[in-house]
Design an enzyme around this catalytic site. Structure first.
Site, PDB file in Angstrom:
ATOM      1  N   TYR A 187      43.401  52.497  39.817  1.00  0.00           N
ATOM      2  CA  TYR A 187      44.246  53.672  39.571  1.00  0.00           C
ATOM      3  C   TYR A 187      44.887  53.615  38.188  1.00  0.00           C
ATOM      4  O   TYR A 187      46.025  54.014  37.992  1.00  0.00           O
ATOM      5  CB  TYR A 187      45.356  53.747  40.624  1.00  0.00           C
ATOM      6  N   GLY A 216      54.093  54.390  50.771  1.00  0.00           N
ATOM      7  CA  GLY A 216      54.599  53.024  50.784  1.00  0.00           C
ATOM      8  C   GLY A 216      53.509  52.031  50.424  1.00  0.00           C
ATOM      9  O   GLY A 216      52.357  52.404  50.172  1.00  0.00           O
ATOM     10  N   ASP A 217      53.862  50.768  50.396  1.00  0.00           N
ATOM     11  CA  ASP A 217      52.946  49.656  50.128  1.00  0.00           C
ATOM     12  C   ASP A 217      52.651  48.987  51.461  1.00  0.00           C
ATOM     13  O   ASP A 217      53.566  48.456  52.108  1.00  0.00           O
ATOM     14  CB  ASP A 217      53.620  48.679  49.159  1.00  0.00           C
ATOM     15  N   ARG A 225      37.186  51.310  55.168  1.00  0.00           N
ATOM     16  CA  ARG A 225      36.806  50.750  53.873  1.00  0.00           C
ATOM     17  C   ARG A 225      38.037  50.222  53.127  1.00  0.00           C
ATOM     18  O   ARG A 225      38.202  50.440  51.936  1.00  0.00           O
ATOM     19  CB  ARG A 225      36.047  51.774  53.027  1.00  0.00           C
ATOM     20  N   HIS A 284      37.633  45.373  53.087  1.00  0.00           N
ATOM     21  CA  HIS A 284      36.685  44.742  52.151  1.00  0.00           C
ATOM     22  C   HIS A 284      37.241  44.628  50.731  1.00  0.00           C
ATOM     23  O   HIS A 284      36.668  43.936  49.892  1.00  0.00           O
ATOM     24  CB  HIS A 284      35.335  45.467  52.162  1.00  0.00           C
TER      25      HIS A 284
END
Length: 351
Positions: free
Chosen positions: A152, A241-242, A258, A261
């Protein structure tokens, strides 16, 4: 005699070697034709080379060579032209479904992402193998241990990545969400759900369920700004949020599509543990991933994805036994797996 036969250019091993060695050329034909707008030019109907070149603003010679290569690869079809001066070209089922802008199944954003960031990272595969880590510093000039800081790295790159994943769910979404009966889950949270494409499909299938997406604040802002949903679709909530640090919402079903991974075994276990604690008794986990065969020696496409994870993230693809063990350690002990007919598989783990 055996050596002579093995040296024949028609030998199957030699032809396979040449297919592998020239594979990057096939990718470049696909990426370039897509980027130039070749498939949109051919959408109205058969066109001869000169008309395609005018539409693309490209040279007649280069256009003809590209069209011939696309025809040889099955991306377009050649048929007799009207004037007898050369063939006319038209779309195939493959290009009309997956390469044409505006098709519900279009993979154009995924191709743009692969042609850009992923291709540049793959150019540094030797460094990744020697060092055992991501090559973003060499490939795109971003030095960080946090993969999504690099993924990002700009608003444009974040948007392209999100659109690429949306392309994936346009093909896999319904298969993923109907592999198991999810109708009994009243509260569903797609963790790391990006644009909300998979969550939106889930809400359409289960309109009486409450469906949410949990992702970073920047991703949520991008989703709200750029991914408009059809009027009348059931609502979905976006929660920022994280997922390694922020409180996770309570849900009956958590979707991780996904996501695992991208991360090391320790990070994946930490995330699953947080989800297990947030969901409480009776919650379940839907995992969507490429799955390696026992021993981790196949299939080939999953092994290539593992190298992509080495190049771009901190993770890898895993076997069913590894997913089963990680889920069980987080409290999800009842485990089932179902294929989708493609590269991704679906696993449902319940407490």
């Amino acid at each position: 005699m055996a050596d002579a036969a093995a040296g024949d250019p028609g030998d199957g091993d030699f032809r396979l070697l040449m297919d592998y060695a020239h594979g990057f050329m096939v990718s470049q034909v696909l990426f370039t034709a897509s980027d130039l707008g070749l498939f949109e030019a051919l959408a109205p109907g058969p066109l001869e080379t000169a008309a395609v070149a005018r539409a693309l603003g490209s040279s007649p010679r280069g256009t003809r060579l590209l069209l011939d290569a696309c025809a040889g690869l099955g991306l377009v079809r050649a048929e007799p032209g009207r004037g007898g001066g050369g063939p006319a070209f038209t779309l195939t089922r493959l290009s009309r479904l997956f390469l044409l802008v505006g098709s519900p199944l279009s993979q154009r954003s995924m191709l743009r992402y692969l042609a850009g960031t992923t291709a540049r990272c793959w150019g540094e595969l030797g460094g990744a193998v020697r060092e055992g880590r991501s090559q973003y510093a060499r490939a795109v000039g971003v030095a960080t241990r946090e993969p999504f800081v690099a993924i990002y790295r700009s608003s444009a790159e974040r948007l392209l990545f999100m659109r690429a994943l949306q392309d994936t769910w346009s093909v896999y979404g319904a298969r993923v969400l109907t592999a198991f009966d999810l109708s009994g889950f009243r509260v569903i949270c797609d963790v790391g759900g990006g644009s909300g494409a998979l969550a939106a499909a889930c809400a359409r299938l289960h309109p009486t369920s409450s469906v949410s997406v949990f992702d970073t604040h920047d991703v949520i802002a991008t989703a709200r700004a750029h991914f408009r949903r059809p009027r009348g679709d059931p609502p979905i909530r976006f929660l920022g949020g994280d997922f390694f640090r922020s409180p996770l919402p309570r849900a009956d079903l958590y979707i991780l599509a996904r996501v695992l991974h991208d991360w090391t075994d320790a990070d994946a276990a930490r995330l699953l543990g947080r989800i297990g604690r947030a969901g409480g008794r009776g919650s379940a986990l839907l995992l969507v991933e490429a799955v390696l065969t026992p021993g981790g020696r196949g299939p080939a496409r999953a092994l290539l994805l593992s190298l992509t994870m080495l190049l771009q993230t901190r993770g890898r693809e895993r076997t069913e036994a590894e997913f089963r063990a990680m889920a069980a350690a987080a409290g999800f002990t009842r485990f089932q797996r179902r294929p989708t007919g493609g590269d991704l598989e679906v696993m449902l783990a319940r407490k």
